[in-house]
Structure formats: structure tokens, C-alpha cells
Design a protein around this motif. Structure first.
Motif, PDB file in Angstrom:
ATOM      1  N   TYR A  85      39.659  75.557 -19.505  1.00 19.15           N
ATOM      2  CA  TYR A  85      39.745  75.149 -20.118  1.00 19.15           C
ATOM      3  C   TYR A  85      38.789  74.188 -20.272  1.00 19.15           C
ATOM      4  CZ  TYR A  85      44.605  77.693 -21.564  1.00 19.15           C
ATOM      5  OH  TYR A  85      45.331  78.705 -21.317  1.00 19.15           O
ATOM      6  N   ILE A  86      38.086  73.797 -21.510  1.00 20.06           N
ATOM      7  CA  ILE A  86      37.387  72.289 -21.365  1.00 20.06           C
ATOM      8  C   ILE A  86      37.872  71.148 -21.958  1.00 20.06           C
ATOM      9  CG2 ILE A  86      35.138  71.162 -21.637  1.00 20.06           C
ATOM     10  CD1 ILE A  86      34.364  74.100 -22.778  1.00 20.06           C
ATOM     11  N   VAL A  87      39.302  70.339 -20.939  1.00 19.71           N
ATOM     12  CA  VAL A  87      39.965  69.736 -22.424  1.00 19.71           C
ATOM     13  C   VAL A  87      39.051  68.067 -21.792  1.00 19.71           C
ATOM     14  CG1 VAL A  87      42.287  68.307 -21.491  1.00 19.71           C
ATOM     15  CG2 VAL A  87      41.436  70.781 -20.585  1.00 19.71           C
ATOM     16  N   ALA A  88      38.277  67.485 -23.678  1.00 24.08           N
ATOM     17  CA  ALA A  88      38.181  66.746 -22.769  1.00 24.08           C
ATOM     18  C   ALA A  88      37.578  66.468 -25.064  1.00 24.08           C
ATOM     19  CB  ALA A  88      36.745  66.414 -22.789  1.00 24.08           C
ATOM     20  N   ILE A  91      27.698  71.241 -19.575  1.00 19.71           N
ATOM     21  CA  ILE A  91      29.492  71.547 -18.279  1.00 19.71           C
ATOM     22  C   ILE A  91      30.045  72.588 -19.883  1.00 19.71           C
ATOM     23  CG2 ILE A  91      31.702  71.485 -18.769  1.00 19.71           C
ATOM     24  CD1 ILE A  91      30.913  68.273 -17.499  1.00 19.71           C
ATOM     25  N   THR A  92      29.544  72.622 -20.981  1.00 17.49           N
ATOM     26  CA  THR A  92      29.639  73.295 -22.473  1.00 17.49           C
ATOM     27  C   THR A  92      29.547  74.798 -21.704  1.00 17.49           C
ATOM     28  OG1 THR A  92      28.521  72.241 -24.078  1.00 17.49           O
ATOM     29  CG2 THR A  92      31.557  71.895 -23.870  1.00 17.49           C
ATOM     30  N   GLU A  93      28.133  74.762 -21.998  1.00 16.18           N
ATOM     31  CA  GLU A  93      27.096  76.179 -22.109  1.00 16.18           C
ATOM     32  C   GLU A  93      27.077  76.498 -20.938  1.00 16.18           C
ATOM     33  OE1 GLU A  93      21.939  77.189 -22.013  1.00 16.18           O
ATOM     34  OE2 GLU A  93      22.596  75.150 -23.533  1.00 16.18           O
ATOM     35  N   LEU A  94      27.688  76.214 -19.549  1.00 19.73           N
ATOM     36  CA  LEU A  94      27.850  76.739 -18.084  1.00 19.73           C
ATOM     37  C   LEU A  94      29.092  77.601 -18.666  1.00 19.73           C
ATOM     38  CD1 LEU A  94      27.024  76.993 -14.959  1.00 19.73           C
ATOM     39  CD2 LEU A  94      28.190  75.338 -14.449  1.00 19.73           C
ATOM     40  N   VAL A  95      29.922  77.213 -18.932  1.00 20.31           N
ATOM     41  CA  VAL A  95      31.386  77.482 -19.754  1.00 20.31           C
ATOM     42  C   VAL A  95      30.812  78.809 -20.028  1.00 20.31           C
ATOM     43  CG1 VAL A  95      33.560  77.728 -20.590  1.00 20.31           C
ATOM     44  CG2 VAL A  95      32.408  75.869 -18.588  1.00 20.31           C
ATOM     45  N   GLU A  96      30.161  78.560 -21.561  1.00 21.59           N
ATOM     46  CA  GLU A  96      30.231  79.577 -21.390  1.00 21.59           C
ATOM     47  C   GLU A  96      29.393  80.909 -21.004  1.00 21.59           C
ATOM     48  OE1 GLU A  96      27.521  78.180 -25.121  1.00 21.59           O
ATOM     49  OE2 GLU A  96      28.992  77.341 -26.181  1.00 21.59           O
ATOM     50  N   ARG A  97      28.624  80.847 -20.322  1.00 21.63           N
ATOM     51  CA  ARG A  97      27.953  81.359 -19.438  1.00 21.63           C
ATOM     52  C   ARG A  97      28.851  82.336 -18.563  1.00 21.63           C
ATOM     53  NH1 ARG A  97      22.048  81.080 -18.876  1.00 21.63           N
ATOM     54  NH2 ARG A  97      21.632  79.968 -20.773  1.00 21.63           N
ATOM     55  N   TYR A  98      29.629  81.747 -18.259  1.00 25.18           N
ATOM     56  CA  TYR A  98      31.006  82.471 -17.545  1.00 25.18           C
ATOM     57  C   TYR A  98      31.445  83.242 -17.900  1.00 25.18           C
ATOM     58  CZ  TYR A  98      30.364  80.314 -12.511  1.00 25.18           C
ATOM     59  OH  TYR A  98      30.670  79.782 -12.098  1.00 25.18           O
ATOM     60  N   GLU A 153      43.991  67.291 -17.313  1.00 22.80           N
ATOM     61  CA  GLU A 153      43.502  65.898 -17.364  1.00 22.80           C
ATOM     62  C   GLU A 153      42.375  65.292 -18.337  1.00 22.80           C
ATOM     63  OE1 GLU A 153      42.020  64.893 -13.252  1.00 22.80           O
ATOM     64  OE2 GLU A 153      44.190  65.550 -12.286  1.00 22.80           O
ATOM     65  N   ASN A 154      41.937  64.619 -19.107  1.00 23.99           N
ATOM     66  CA  ASN A 154      40.962  64.204 -19.573  1.00 23.99           C
ATOM     67  C   ASN A 154      39.807  64.631 -18.627  1.00 23.99           C
ATOM     68  OD1 ASN A 154      40.067  64.158 -22.528  1.00 23.99           O
ATOM     69  ND2 ASN A 154      40.299  62.026 -21.822  1.00 23.99           N
ATOM     70  N   ASN A 155      38.948  65.086 -19.982  1.00 25.58           N
ATOM     71  CA  ASN A 155      38.030  65.198 -19.718  1.00 25.58           C
ATOM     72  C   ASN A 155      37.382  65.534 -18.278  1.00 25.58           C
ATOM     73  OD1 ASN A 155      37.040  63.305 -20.922  1.00 25.58           O
ATOM     74  ND2 ASN A 155      36.796  61.568 -19.906  1.00 25.58           N
ATOM     75  N   SER A 156      38.096  66.896 -18.503  1.00 23.47           N
ATOM     76  CA  SER A 156      38.421  67.945 -16.739  1.00 23.47           C
ATOM     77  C   SER A 156      37.889  69.105 -17.495  1.00 23.47           C
ATOM     78  CB  SER A 156      39.021  68.250 -16.217  1.00 23.47           C
ATOM     79  OG  SER A 156      40.481  67.970 -16.661  1.00 23.47           O
ATOM     80  N   LEU A 157      37.903  70.385 -16.473  1.00 21.20           N
ATOM     81  CA  LEU A 157      38.005  71.662 -16.544  1.00 21.20           C
ATOM     82  C   LEU A 157      39.367  72.052 -15.939  1.00 21.20           C
ATOM     83  CD1 LEU A 157      34.910  73.033 -16.265  1.00 21.20           C
ATOM     84  CD2 LEU A 157      35.686  72.357 -17.916  1.00 21.20           C
ATOM     85  N   LEU A 158      39.850  72.780 -16.685  1.00 23.99           N
ATOM     86  CA  LEU A 158      41.373  73.218 -15.532  1.00 23.99           C
ATOM     87  C   LEU A 158      41.003  74.423 -16.091  1.00 23.99           C
ATOM     88  CD1 LEU A 158      44.082  73.240 -14.363  1.00 23.99           C
ATOM     89  CD2 LEU A 158      44.732  73.164 -17.397  1.00 23.99           C
ATOM     90  N   ILE A 159      41.571  75.858 -14.652  1.00 22.10           N
ATOM     91  CA  ILE A 159      40.595  76.882 -14.811  1.00 22.10           C
ATOM     92  C   ILE A 159      41.950  77.955 -14.333  1.00 22.10           C
ATOM     93  CG2 ILE A 159      39.815  78.475 -13.186  1.00 22.10           C
ATOM     94  CD1 ILE A 159      37.889  76.636 -14.208  1.00 22.10           C
ATOM     95  N   ASN A 160      42.682  78.055 -15.188  1.00 25.33           N
ATOM     96  CA  ASN A 160      43.979  78.420 -15.002  1.00 25.33           C
ATOM     97  C   ASN A 160      44.224  80.069 -14.649  1.00 25.33           C
ATOM     98  OD1 ASN A 160      47.245  78.457 -15.022  1.00 25.33           O
ATOM     99  ND2 ASN A 160      46.851  79.850 -16.756  1.00 25.33           N
ATOM    100  N   PRO A 180      37.249  68.068 -12.096  1.00 27.63           N
ATOM    101  CA  PRO A 180      36.681  66.236 -13.324  1.00 27.63           C
ATOM    102  C   PRO A 180      35.601  66.236 -13.746  1.00 27.63           C
ATOM    103  CG  PRO A 180      38.223  65.834 -11.239  1.00 27.63           C
ATOM    104  CD  PRO A 180      37.690  66.952 -11.300  1.00 27.63           C
ATOM    105  N   PHE A 181      35.394  65.799 -15.077  1.00 24.43           N
ATOM    106  CA  PHE A 181      33.796  66.334 -15.299  1.00 24.43           C
ATOM    107  C   PHE A 181      32.709  64.949 -14.171  1.00 24.43           C
ATOM    108  CE2 PHE A 181      33.920  66.493 -19.750  1.00 24.43           C
ATOM    109  CZ  PHE A 181      34.837  68.124 -19.766  1.00 24.43           C
ATOM    110  N   GLU A 182      33.342  64.175 -13.600  1.00 25.41           N
ATOM    111  CA  GLU A 182      32.383  63.364 -12.069  1.00 25.41           C
ATOM    112  C   GLU A 182      32.142  64.176 -11.184  1.00 25.41           C
ATOM    113  OE1 GLU A 182      36.512  61.078  -9.989  1.00 25.41           O
ATOM    114  OE2 GLU A 182      35.380  60.535 -12.359  1.00 25.41           O
ATOM    115  N   GLU A 183      32.854  65.985 -10.698  1.00 27.13           N
ATOM    116  CA  GLU A 183      32.946  66.233  -9.229  1.00 27.13           C
ATOM    117  C   GLU A 183      32.146  67.492  -9.926  1.00 27.13           C
ATOM    118  OE1 GLU A 183      36.791  67.930  -8.098  1.00 27.13           O
ATOM    119  OE2 GLU A 183      37.354  65.599  -7.421  1.00 27.13           O
ATOM    120  N   ILE A 184      31.314  67.693 -11.506  1.00 22.02           N
ATOM    121  CA  ILE A 184      30.210  68.568 -11.993  1.00 22.02           C
ATOM    122  C   ILE A 184      29.618  67.914 -11.715  1.00 22.02           C
ATOM    123  CG2 ILE A 184      29.817  69.957 -13.653  1.00 22.02           C
ATOM    124  CD1 ILE A 184      32.425  70.546 -14.384  1.00 22.02           C
TER     125      ILE A 184
END
Length: 456
Positions: free
Chosen positions: A67-70, A79-86, A113-120, A131-135
Motif C-alpha cells: 500500500y502506498i499511503v500518501a 517510489i511508485t515506479e519501483l513498487v510497480e516493478r514489484y 502511517e502517512n507518507n509510507s509504504l505498508l507491506i501486508n 516511511p518514505f524517509e527510510e527509502i
């Protein structure tokens, strides 16, 4: 007049055909996956999934949702392009965007959390937030002193792949680092890589904590300045001989450590009294700053020989002359044949010296495993932070995960953003093609057509 009409009609027909061809081509291209439509021209290959990630995704048997939460309008496209590759790389991976501005209640309800990826992963019930700040990592000093946001690293693949591995796995490991002997702490880089491989780190004082915790899967002794107490030695040997795993990073310091050496000797490894130099494989003019060769151990069996490791002020190891029949040793880092052992009495003849070894004892039920690295500088932040192209941390993590049959080294280092990632220096063949070759071909063709028409 008729000739001009025919020529104009012919040109119009060609234009229609060309326009139709372009439309058809665009429609066809839109049906292709993202990876086929967008080539990764970034210098550090930000969107190119590594073999480690591909192997993990190929082995998935559980659905994972990223989930791209933002706010979609403010989310970094990298970030969005990399997630699409997955999502394209595996039918088990799904990507969704949650607009945190329009749907704040949904964000709260999911525990996101806002501005983060949630892997579920619903099957395991596990989820992780990145968090995006860790990416996209920024230089904290540049912001602190100059109030400038300077990007330093892109850790997208490392964070996402590790999170997918953790939420889909039932395996949990815990590593304890000893205290009480002046040991060094593990750098943030090492701690992050342990976490990426699903290994939780904690500390233990074997004397004051009444021994080694029952949930210890790996005991790490990192560069001790003092010897083990007798009780500590006995606890470690009992732990090893019960199928435990121990990693010792300790070089020659000039201080006698008989108890630590007894632990090594129990598993067939002896520490030499001196420092190692290498007159063939050294950095700049320092013979004690060595580029080790890879040995025969499975720890380094799959590594590219062109990947360099750098260590400083290393001790030397050797197989103990008399070891138990149920103990097998192996070497994974060593000097060249021009290695030299330097002692207080002088130096040895040129020979190959082991810098990192493993000892395995076959027990009635399982195996005890000991890893000894005579160069604690292997994981020194001074080296790994200054030379980001070295394989030091990869070798270390291979040595860590070697202890476990159910853990794989999936720790993928962050990719540097210090240089423009679309620069021609790093862009390679594709950058040359699109920046120079194609534009030049268009200009030359246009000039040729213009010249030809002038002559008509």
C-alpha cells in the motif's frame, strides 16, 4: 496543377498512414508491462530488481499487498515506479494507493502511517511500515548546518524486499551481542542489514545476566579488549556444544586471551601471535591494509571474484594441529601467497594466511557452528562508509546467515544518490543512444531531406 494535387494527395495519404501507425504503436506499447515501457537509465539502477529480489519473488507462495499511503500528487515517482516493478515481477505481489488526504479514516483503520509504504500479508497476519524517509535518505548534516535537503541514498529495494521476506516468513531469529569486555557496538549499517534479514539484535552480559538467553540463535563477540571470564567461557562452550552458533570478530591485540582462544581451539581454530601484511594485495602504500582473496567456504562460494573486500590491521588464523575428529574447519577470507605474519620477533616467510574461518562440530543432535573473523575492521563504519563499492557487508551477512538453514541473506544495500542518476557518466549505452545517437541521426536525416528538396 494536377501533378501538384497528386503529390499533395500522396503526401496526405502518407501522413494519415504514419499517424495511424503511431497510434497503433502507442496502443501496443501501453499493453506492455512497465519494465518494458520504461528503461532504467539511472546510474545506480534504482528500478532494476536484483537477483536476490527476483529469487525471493519467484519463491513466494503467499499474497502480499504493498500500500502506498500518501497524497498521490506529492508522492515521489521513484517510489511508485519501483513498487510497480514489484507488482509486475510476481503474481503474488499487489500494489494499491491509499490517498491519505481523501481517506484519512482508512489510513487510521489499517494502522498505517502517512507518507509510507505498508507491506501486508493477510495469511501470516504480519505487516510492516516503511516511511518514505527510510527509502530516500537525506544528509542530516547538510540540513542541520545549511538547511539544505541533500539526497544521499535510495533504499527502496532493500527496504521493500526485506519487508516482503519478513511478513511472508514464519521464521524469527535473534542475535545477542556480548558486553562487558570493551566490545565495539555494531554500526547502524550492520544493524539495518540484520533487520533486513529478519534477525533481531540485542545485547547480553553473560556474567550479570546469568548466562546466554534461551532464545539466542546467534551470539556475536565483536572486537573484545579483555578476555572472557572462566564462567563465560564455559557458558559459551556449553551453548556451542548444544548446537548453538557463535561469531567472534577478534584480531591480534598483544593481550593474551586464553579463554577466548580455548573457545576457538575447541572448534579447530588457532589465532596466530601477530599482524598480517600482504606484499601483493594491499591498498595504496599500506601493506597492512589488505584486499583478501576468497577461500573455499560456502559463505563466499557464490560471490563474484571481482567484488573486493578491504580489511585493516588483521590477525591471522590457522587450523589447530590437533583437533577433534568430529570438527571440520574451512576458510572464507585469506591473504595471497605473498602474505607475511609480522610479530615482535620479526616476520615470517611469504605464505597464505587465513583471515576468516569457520569451525563445525558434529554433535549427537545437530551441529555447533563457530565463525572467527580475525579482522574486526571488516564491518568497521570507517571502511564500509568510505568505500561503498566493497563487498565487506555482503561477506559478513553471508557469514551470519550461514549459521541458519532457514535464513537467506536478503540484505540489499542502499543505492547512492550522490551523483545524478541520469548522467551520461553512469547512464551507459542507453543514455548514449538517447542523448547523442538518436538526436544526431534525426538532425542528419533532416538536413539530408532539406538538401534534397532544395535541389528539386
Amino acid at each position: 496543377m494536377t501533378r501538384r494535387l497528386k503529390k499533395g494527395g500522396y503526401t496526405a495519404a502518407l501522413s494519415l498512414v504514419a499517424a495511424a501507425a503511431v497510434v497503433l504503436f502507442n496502443m501496443t506499447v501501453q499493453k506492455l508491462p512497465e519494465s518494458a515501457r520504461k528503461w532504467d537509465l539511472s546510474g545506480e539502477k534504482l528500478y532494476t530488481l536484483s537477483d536476490t529480489t527476483k529469487e525471493l519473488l519467484a519463491g513466494l507462495t503467499r499474497d502480499v499487498t504493498i500500500y502506498i499511503v500518501a497524497d498521490p500528487t506529492l508522492t515521489d515517482e521513484r517510489i511508485t515506479e519501483l513498487v510497480e516493478r514489484y507488482e509486475e515481477a510476481s503474481p503474488w505481489v499487489h500494489a494499491e494507493t491509499i490517498d491519505s488526504v481523501l481517506h484519512p479514516d482508512q489510513v487510521t483503520g489499517m494502522g498505517a502511517e502517512n507518507n509510507s509504504l505498508l507491506i501486508n500479508c493477510e495469511e501470516t497476519g504480519k505487516k510492516e511500515t516503511i516511511p518514505f524517509e527510510e527509502i530516500i535518505v537525506y544528509d542530516q548534516m547538510a540540513y542541520l548546518y545549511y538547511q539544505q535537503l541533500v539526497e544521499t541514498e535510495f533504499d527502496g529495494e532493500g527496504q521493500i524486499t526485506s519487508a516482503i521476506a519478513r511478513v511472508t516468513s514464519d521464521v524469527e531469529k535473534k542475535a545477542y551481542r556480548t558486553e562487558g569486555h570493551g566490545e565495539e557496538g555494531l554500526s547502524q549499517s550492520v544493524t539495518d542489514l540484520l533487520e533486513k534479514s529478519g534477525i533481531e539484535e540485542d545485547t547480553v552480559n553473560i556474567l550479570t545476566d546469568s548466562g546466554i538467553p534461551e532464545d539466542c540463535d546467534l551470539l556475536i563477540i565483536n572486537n573484545p579488549l579483555a578476555d572472557l571470564a572462566d564462567d563465560e567461557k564455559d557458558s559459551i562452550l556449553d551453548y556451542l556444544n548444544s548446537g548453538g552458533h557463535v561469531m567472534i570478530l577478534a584480531g591480534y591485540t598483544g593481550t593474551d586471551m586464553p579463554n577466548l582462544e580455548e573457545v576457538m581451539g575447541e572448534y579447530g581454530i588457532r589465532m596466530e601471535k601477530g599482524l598480517v601484511a600482504d606484499t601483493e594485495r594491499y591498498y595504496q602504500n599500506d601493506l597492512f591494509c589488505i584486499f583478501p582473496e576468497y577461500g573455499t567456504s560456502e559463505i563466499v562460494s557464490g560471490m563474484d571474484s571481482s567484488l573486493a573486500v578491504l580489511v585493516m590491521q588483521s590477525g591471522a588464523l590457522a587450523e589447530k594441529a590437533e583437533k577433534s575428529e568430529n570438527v571440520e574447519t574451512d576458510t572464507f577470507l585469506m591473504t595471497s601467497e605473498n602474505g607475511v605474519l609480522v610479530t615482535e620477533e620479526g616476520q615470517s616467510e611469504s605464505d597464505s594466511y587465513a583471515l576468516a574461518m569457520t569451525g563445525v562440530k558434529t554433535l549427537e543432535d545437530g551441529e555447533g557452528k563457530l565463525t572467527v573473523i580475525a579482522a574486526p575492521s571488516l564491518i568497521s563504519e570507517y571502511i564500509t562508509g568510505s568505500f561503498t563499492n566493497l563487498a565487506n557487508l555482503e561477506v559478513f551477512m553471508n557469514a551470519v546467515t550461514w549459521n541458519f538453514d532457514d535464513v537467506t541473506n536478503i540484505s540489499i544495500p542502499a543505492k547512492s544518490l550522490q551523483e545524478p542518476y541520469n548522467s551520461i557518466v553512469n547512464g551507459g549505452m542507453w543514455a548514449m543512444l538517447f542523448i547523442f545517437v538518436i538526436p544526431a541521426a534525426v538532425l542528419i536525416t533532416g538536413f539530408a531531406v532539406w538538401t534534397h528538396r532544395r535541389k528539386l
